[in-house]
Design a protein around this motif. Structure first.
Motif, PDB file in Angstrom:
ATOM      1  N   VAL A  60      10.742 -49.349 -42.607  1.00  0.00           N
ATOM      2  CA  VAL A  60      10.856 -48.490 -41.428  1.00  0.00           C
ATOM      3  C   VAL A  60      11.642 -47.219 -41.776  1.00  0.00           C
ATOM      4  O   VAL A  60      12.863 -47.251 -41.867  1.00  0.00           O
ATOM      5  CB  VAL A  60      11.563 -49.237 -40.273  1.00  0.00           C
ATOM      6  N   PRO A  61      10.945 -46.092 -41.963  1.00  0.00           N
ATOM      7  CA  PRO A  61      11.650 -44.836 -42.247  1.00  0.00           C
ATOM      8  C   PRO A  61      12.520 -44.407 -41.057  1.00  0.00           C
ATOM      9  O   PRO A  61      12.176 -44.674 -39.904  1.00  0.00           O
ATOM     10  CB  PRO A  61      10.519 -43.828 -42.477  1.00  0.00           C
ATOM     11  N   PRO A  62      13.643 -43.735 -41.315  1.00  0.00           N
ATOM     12  CA  PRO A  62      14.541 -43.318 -40.235  1.00  0.00           C
ATOM     13  C   PRO A  62      13.886 -42.431 -39.167  1.00  0.00           C
ATOM     14  O   PRO A  62      14.343 -42.419 -38.029  1.00  0.00           O
ATOM     15  CB  PRO A  62      15.658 -42.564 -40.970  1.00  0.00           C
ATOM     16  N   ALA A  63      12.838 -41.703 -39.510  1.00  0.00           N
ATOM     17  CA  ALA A  63      12.170 -40.841 -38.524  1.00  0.00           C
ATOM     18  C   ALA A  63      11.243 -41.621 -37.589  1.00  0.00           C
ATOM     19  O   ALA A  63      10.673 -41.046 -36.663  1.00  0.00           O
ATOM     20  CB  ALA A  63      11.382 -39.749 -39.243  1.00  0.00           C
ATOM     21  N   SER A  64      11.112 -42.915 -37.797  1.00  0.00           N
ATOM     22  CA  SER A  64      10.226 -43.750 -36.972  1.00  0.00           C
ATOM     23  C   SER A  64      10.714 -43.830 -35.535  1.00  0.00           C
ATOM     24  O   SER A  64      11.914 -43.781 -35.264  1.00  0.00           O
ATOM     25  CB  SER A  64      10.182 -45.179 -37.528  1.00  0.00           C
ATOM     26  N   PHE A 124       4.565 -48.027 -21.221  1.00  0.00           N
ATOM     27  CA  PHE A 124       4.364 -47.327 -22.487  1.00  0.00           C
ATOM     28  C   PHE A 124       2.874 -47.225 -22.798  1.00  0.00           C
ATOM     29  O   PHE A 124       2.149 -48.204 -22.666  1.00  0.00           O
ATOM     30  CB  PHE A 124       5.028 -48.079 -23.654  1.00  0.00           C
ATOM     31  N   PRO A 125       2.423 -46.065 -23.250  1.00  0.00           N
ATOM     32  CA  PRO A 125       1.020 -45.946 -23.659  1.00  0.00           C
ATOM     33  C   PRO A 125       0.756 -46.693 -24.974  1.00  0.00           C
ATOM     34  O   PRO A 125       1.688 -46.976 -25.739  1.00  0.00           O
ATOM     35  CB  PRO A 125       0.807 -44.446 -23.833  1.00  0.00           C
ATOM     36  N   ASP A 126      -0.494 -47.001 -25.217  1.00  0.00           N
ATOM     37  CA  ASP A 126      -0.901 -47.648 -26.465  1.00  0.00           C
ATOM     38  C   ASP A 126      -0.387 -46.838 -27.655  1.00  0.00           C
ATOM     39  O   ASP A 126      -0.320 -45.606 -27.598  1.00  0.00           O
ATOM     40  CB  ASP A 126      -2.427 -47.737 -26.565  1.00  0.00           C
ATOM     41  N   GLU A 127      -0.064 -47.555 -28.722  1.00  0.00           N
ATOM     42  CA  GLU A 127       0.316 -46.950 -30.007  1.00  0.00           C
ATOM     43  C   GLU A 127       1.464 -45.947 -29.872  1.00  0.00           C
ATOM     44  O   GLU A 127       1.456 -44.886 -30.472  1.00  0.00           O
ATOM     45  CB  GLU A 127      -0.898 -46.316 -30.686  1.00  0.00           C
ATOM     46  N   ARG A 163       1.633 -48.385 -33.562  1.00  0.00           N
ATOM     47  CA  ARG A 163       0.635 -47.482 -34.143  1.00  0.00           C
ATOM     48  C   ARG A 163      -0.024 -48.144 -35.355  1.00  0.00           C
ATOM     49  O   ARG A 163       0.599 -48.987 -36.007  1.00  0.00           O
ATOM     50  CB  ARG A 163       1.298 -46.183 -34.578  1.00  0.00           C
ATOM     51  N   PRO A 164      -1.248 -47.745 -35.706  1.00  0.00           N
ATOM     52  CA  PRO A 164      -1.874 -48.268 -36.928  1.00  0.00           C
ATOM     53  C   PRO A 164      -0.947 -48.038 -38.129  1.00  0.00           C
ATOM     54  O   PRO A 164      -0.375 -46.957 -38.291  1.00  0.00           O
ATOM     55  CB  PRO A 164      -3.166 -47.462 -37.053  1.00  0.00           C
ATOM     56  N   GLY A 165      -0.756 -49.067 -38.916  1.00  0.00           N
ATOM     57  CA  GLY A 165       0.148 -48.993 -40.053  1.00  0.00           C
ATOM     58  C   GLY A 165       1.596 -49.250 -39.694  1.00  0.00           C
ATOM     59  O   GLY A 165       2.470 -49.232 -40.555  1.00  0.00           O
TER      60      GLY A 165
END
Length: 178
Positions: A60-64, A124-127, A163-165
């Motif tokens: 998990v990158p910090p910008a996530s 919350f919206p999808d993805e 989100r995908p990925g």
């Protein structure tokens, strides 16, 4: 502090009053009462961020954009912000703990606190998230009414929101036993 035993909602309450319905470990009322009793003292279920950091940083990158499921009064989100994470949406079924955490962290813009049931996160919206982290929310759901249905609802909602990925990090009591 240890986890309370599963409760089927019948029999003696935790105060020993026979004939009075106990609160189930899977109900908001149980958690509201518990957080009032604890007075907002911080508590991390299972592991603190220090122990999980290598794993979290790897995936998990910090910008996530993160979703912290069943945040409770844990210090994990605060510790993650100190480690460079920039957006963490914390949810919990307990309105008591959400209000406590909002007051405690009002001055940290990277943290948002919302009262929400993990089985219905339709606001919350999808993805909408790169990562969701659950450190112990699945366990109370598995102790509640309609446990398999509740667990499935949670997992389907998380799947919809990632989100995908993206990544879903789940730590439950069973994972400590394996």
């Amino acid at each position: 502090m240890s986890s309370p035993p599963p409760d089927d909602g019948e029999g003696e309450g935790s105060d020993g009053n026979a004939g009075r319905k106990s609160l189930s470990y899977g109900e908001a009322e149980y958690w509201d009462a518990r957080y009032v009793e604890e007075g907002g003292a911080p508590y991390d279920w299972y592991q603190r961020y220090d122990a999980l950091r290598p794993f979290v940083r790897r995936f998990v990158p910090p910008a996530s954009r993160l979703l912290m499921i069943g945040c409770g009064s844990a210090l994990m989100s605060e510790d993650m912000v100190s480690d460079g994470y920039v957006e963490i949406v914390n949810i919990d079924i307990s309105s008591v703990v959400i209000e406590m955490m909002r007051k405690k962290y009002f001055d940290i813009p990277q943290l948002q606190y919302l009262r929400m049931d993990v089985r219905d996160m339709s606001m919350f919206p999808d993805e909408s998230f790169d990562c969701a982290i659950d450190k112990g929310t699945l366990d109370p759901l598995m102790c509640g009414v309609d446990a398999p249905l509740s667990a499935a609802q949670m997992v389907l909602e998380v799947d919809r929101l990632i989100r995908p990925g993206g990544v879903f990090i789940l730590q439950d009591l069973g994972s400590l036993e394996r």
